[in-house]
Scaffold this motif. Structure first.
Motif: not given
Length: 560
Positions: A282-284, A312-316, A321-323
């Motif tokens: 959700k944050r991404i 990549q939002t469907n399977n972060p 998160m680093s990116e």
């Protein structure tokens, strides 16, 4: 509530948009939705501290056509260019107050809100106690409200029908529903405002300095227009509680250095780092959604990074998160971007490029750069003279859905995507009174140019996706002039087709944008000097995001 209803409190004029009803007055088979309360700060509106009751439209079924046309950022940029390129033209804006409210509906809708959320003075004025059912008060919606699926369409139809009485009509193909007004002669501007004011409460800005979230600076004498969005990035970073990096970040995404001298450049390995919880997803999505408009409207240097994050939002994962942190560091280091448009002949130019196998799952990426400039001097298949540069009206960075079998096919695919993007732009320019000849499009792959122009023999090209052959037809129709240039000269489209090192990002920003780049570097160096004794925060892709201060919100973002 009183303004939406009958105005019994006397504090606001009632609009008869809603009527309080008993539960058994809801027709059989009709769905009842919820009400959503929205409290927002709108500095550019008449009511700065705005409170609205909107409709939860996702739970309603509307049998008719609910689609509504709206103006795009591209159309806006074309219009701004048209203003500075037309002698004597000026720009103003108009804003209709509560545009989605007040349109009568033939088919009523139904909504409920909790009784204990209704102010007591409303309960007393409308005698709501006898209407309570299961802790809720029910309402019949008789006029348009935000959230209704049909609200945009019926409001637009009402406006079109009203303006038709005064001689105004929508153009055939270019959608527009916001009043950014190009006019030649103040009397014409006043006539349109008068026509709108006969039905709506309208706020007018004759200077035209605020529009669709953009801040616009006009220099009519020299034919220059600059657009920016001050404080947008700072506000977004504060919203997501992202810490300012101690070290300046000039690249929006990690860069994988190519193997120079190798004939084959392999695609990056699949991400196998641990997955993140649903809250991270959700944050991404929130961050990507917040920055995508800014990237499309102003800072196209973010597009490649945003595209990579969105995929990549469907399977972060932890690497995602680093990116994301890397990207936010880039935003914090480059918070203010301004695009400058200059007077031109309003002729469309385009650059196209592709990067082969540059995305996960053996996908390729297409890049495109569109701007308005002088009319081309060459009408043959020869390379036209390089036009005067101008700010971009449109940029794209898209992963090509089909898997390309060669670099040449990737270039053909990118040419197809960019030509398809150019078609509605050409139509908008024509409808604004700027006739277009063939649109010059530069491509740095000679085989792709030969394919588009029909000058190569059909061998392996027969296996190329059938839709890409559409470009050949448009070239024959005289809509495009596709020509070859060396790769080093195709730097703008190339920039949008792949990730680059920080040095190249700095070069592009200095070349295209009107930025305070030197000031940003000085501030960054000062911050680094102040923090020499403190270790820099880790940006290791394998770092656990739960231990990252930016992930745990941390302190509020502040600009120096």
């Amino acid at each position: 509530l009183d303004r939406l209803a009958q105005g019994k409190l006397g504090q606001a004029k009632g609009t008869n948009t809603i009527f309080f009803i008993a539960r058994d007055q809801v027709p059989s088979g009709r769905k009842v939705t919820y009400g959503r309360k929205q409290c927002t700060l709108r500095p550019t509106k008449k009511e700065v501290h705005r409170v609205r009751l909107t409709v939860g439209g996702d739970r309603l079924d509307y049998p008719g056509d609910a689609s509504s046309q709206c103006a795009s950022v591209i159309t806006t940029k074309i219009l701004l260019n048209s203003v500075i390129s037309t002698p004597g033209a000026r720009f103003g804006t108009a804003d209709i107050t509560a545009f989605y409210y007040g349109t009568p509906m033939e088919r009523y809708e139904y909504m409920r809100i909790k009784y204990d959320e209704i102010p007591q003075n409303i309960v007393d004025a409308y005698n709501l106690k006898p209407l309570v059912h299961d802790g809720h008060i029910y309402m019949e919606i008789r006029k348009g409200m935000p959230g209704l699926k049909q609200a945009g369409r019926i409001a637009n139809e009402r406006l079109v029908n009203h303006l038709a009485k005064y001689g105004y009509a929508p153009v055939a193909h270019t959608p527009s529903d916001n009043f950014g007004i190009k006019y030649e002669g103040k009397q014409h501007f006043d006539h349109l405002i008068s026509a709108i004011s006969d039905l709506y409460d309208v706020t007018v800005d004759e200077t035209g300095t605020k529009y669709l979230g953009l801040t616009i600076k006009w220099d009519y004498k020299n034919g220059v227009c600059e657009i920016s969005m001050p404080e947008y990035v700072e506000t977004a970073l504060h919203k997501f509680q992202h810490n300012r990096p101690r070290k300046r970040q000039d690249a929006p995404h990690p860069w994988i250095q190519p193997t120079y001298g190798s004939k084959i450049q392999y695609a990056p390995n699949d991400d196998e780092s641990p997955s993140l919880p649903a809250t991270a997803k959700k944050r991404i999505q929130q961050i990507v959604g917040t920055f995508i408009y800014y990237a499309v409207a102003l800072d196209f240097t973010m597009l490649v990074a945003i595209g990579s994050l969105a995929s990549q939002t469907n399977n972060p994962t932890e690497q995602t998160m680093s990116e994301l942190v890397w990207f936010l560091d880039y935003c914090a280091s480059n918070p203010d971007t301004t695009i400058r448009f200059i007077r031109s002949d309003m002729h469309l130019w385009a650059s196209s490029d592709a990067s082969y196998l540059s995305a996960p799952q053996a996908k390729s990426r297409a890049g495109g750069y569109f701007f308005l400039s002088s009319k081309p001097t060459q009408t043959s298949r020869k390379t036209p003279k390089t036009p005067p540069p101008n700010g971009p009206i449109h940029t794209i960075s898209k992963i090509i859905k089909a898997v390309m079998s060669s670099a040449m096919e990737a270039e053909v695919g990118a040419t197809f995507i960019n030509a398809r993007e150019a078609c509605p732009i050409r139509v908008a320019l024509e409808e604004l009174g700027h006739p277009q000849g063939p649109t010059p499009m530069e491509v740095d792959n000679s085989a792709a140019v030969g394919f588009a122009n029909g000058t190569i023999k059909h061998k392996r090209s027969k296996a190329i996706d059938m839709r890409f052959h559409w470009v050949r037809d448009r070239v024959r129709q005289g809509q495009f002039h596709i020509y070859w240039i060396p790769g080093k000269q195709n730097e703008m489209a190339d920039y949008l087709s792949m990730h680059h090192p920080a040095l190249h990002h700095r070069y592009i920003r200095q070349k295209i944008f009107q930025t305070q780049h030197l000031a940003n570097i000085v501030v960054s160096l000062l911050l680094q000097g102040c923090n020499k004794s403190s270790p820099s925060p880790s940006r290791n892709p394998s770092q656990n995001p739960s231990q990252n201060p930016s992930w745990n919100s941390g302190r509020a973002y502040q600009s120096p």
